[in-house]
Scaffold this active site. Sequence first.
Site, short mmCIF file in Angstrom:
data_model
loop_
_atom_site.label_atom_id
_atom_site.label_comp_id
_atom_site.label_asym_id
_atom_site.label_seq_id
_atom_site.Cartn_x
_atom_site.Cartn_y
_atom_site.Cartn_z
N LYS A 112 2.71 3.00 -0.26
CA LYS A 112 1.49 3.64 -0.73
C LYS A 112 1.70 5.12 -1.06
O LYS A 112 0.95 5.71 -1.83
CB LYS A 112 0.36 3.46 0.29
CG LYS A 112 -0.10 2.01 0.35
CD LYS A 112 -1.29 1.80 1.26
CE LYS A 112 -1.84 0.38 1.15
NZ LYS A 112 -0.95 -0.65 1.76
C1 LIG Z 1 -0.92 -2.00 1.42
C2 LIG Z 1 0.31 -2.74 1.81
C3 LIG Z 1 0.64 -3.99 1.23
C4 LIG Z 1 -0.27 -4.70 0.24
O1 LIG Z 1 -0.40 -4.03 -0.99
P1 LIG Z 1 -1.51 -4.50 -2.04
O2 LIG Z 1 -1.44 -3.52 -3.14
O3 LIG Z 1 -2.82 -4.46 -1.30
O4 LIG Z 1 -1.15 -5.87 -2.45
C5 LIG Z 1 1.84 -4.58 1.58
N1 LIG Z 1 2.66 -4.00 2.49
C6 LIG Z 1 2.37 -2.81 3.07
C7 LIG Z 1 3.32 -2.25 4.07
C8 LIG Z 1 1.20 -2.13 2.76
O5 LIG Z 1 0.92 -0.96 3.35
#
Ligand SMILES: *Cc1c(COP(=O)(O)O)cnc(C)c1O
Length: 465
Positions: A112
């Site tokens: 993220k």
């Molecule tokens: C947010 C997150 C996901 C999922 O991502 P999306 O964009 O909601 O599909 C997967 N793995 C981790 C570690 C995350 O923080």
Amino acid sequence: MKYVSTRGQAPALNFEEVLLTGLAVDGGLYVPESLPQFSSADLAAMAGLSYPELALRIISPFVAESIPEADLATIIDDCYAEFRHEAVAPLVQLGANEWVLELFHGPTLAFKDFALQLLGRLLDYILERQHRKVVIMGATSGDTGSAAIEGCKRCKNIDIFILHPHGRVSDVQRRQMTTVVGDNIHNIAVEGNFDDCQAMVKASFNDRSFLPEDRHLVAVNSINWARIMAQIVYYFYAAVAVGSPHRKVSFSVPTGNFGDIFAGYLAQKMGLPVEKLIIATNANDVLHRIMQNAVYHRGQLQHTLSPSMDISVSSNFERLLFDLYQRDGAAIAELMDTFQHGDITFSSEAMATARELFSSQSVDDATTCALVKHVYDTSEYLLDPHSAIGVSAARDLCAGSATPVITLATAHPAKFPAAVAEAGLSVKPALPQHLSDLFEREERFAVTPNDLSAVQAHMIAHIKV
Ligand SMILES: *Cc1c(COP(=O)(O)O)cnc(C)c1O
């Protein structure tokens, strides 16, 4: 470039406007009206570019009318300089035709950061130019809150308030939020659960009158278009590194809200030769069930070892649906309206189109643990549980394929030590150097009752910028 709503009834916006907007006024999500195209020659010319150089090429066309290229280049350079790896998103080879794209070298050790480091800087740049200040409000059960706080910590025009359920997030995740230093950073521990926090955020967006008139309220959840945009870059970066455009590639993506994998879909539409996109889910398999039987059915939320993918609906899926239904906003509005009251079934044409590119797999906790252990035993490579779900799905669905498959490793294993222990491994994943003193740092957060007016009063009293 213009952005249009998936439900067809909201005004088209430019990038600057879409950046400051969450949901469209018709309840839809914003998507670009058209996509920039990259030819084989363009892709060939990307070989050897650094991550920021490539990011500039991919992102420029999306923001061109709002941000001059030289300013964008400065923002991007500054953003990816925060990452603790020269390659920013390094590829690690796991097998003859199998790779892992490590997206966890940012400040909070999860993918993220790629989007939220950029989002904070883009917002601050636009706000500075418009002489405006905003309040960001969000709820988190884990990775989003810390990544958003890290992304905004140097922003001069943003106060960020992140709500988390008091006593119900992991120590690492809480400390990653509460130890960040900055007057504009406000952590609120609500004496309730995550749903209570989310309901307060939703209520605040529905009625913003508690804020001073000159303060706009901004959302940083994954419905914000700029987050998707930032994530398109690493699909190009990884594919070019393993031989695109001369070679096709497949990607396996640990998926919750369908944000990350939607960026992969866009990369393919922009000209990247992607053979297959694998939707890898945990036991919360709403997307896998759609792929299997065309029915969108809200599941019962389950708590798993991969908490960042624990969801019951996938909000960004609407963006794909919009394309699957020939960009017919009225049809999407009707479908989503029906979904408010019950299940929906997608047309066979829509599903046939989806299945040309997407495959899916749901991976339970036991299988996840077995895979973490197997990969460690055979390669001494430690996967976090989210990434392990991706690798597991890739191995099931791409066995014997001549096309290289790249799994997106979305988090560092040190963020989820419980899953490593559960896998029966005695190795303790260490936090990277820059976070090694995390447990000695001073924490700052306010505890509030589970009450909307108390939270809003706290916000008003603490706005700083
Ligand atoms: C947010 C997150 C996901 C999922 O991502 P999306 O964009 O909601 O599909 C997967 N793995 C981790 C570690 C995350 O923080």
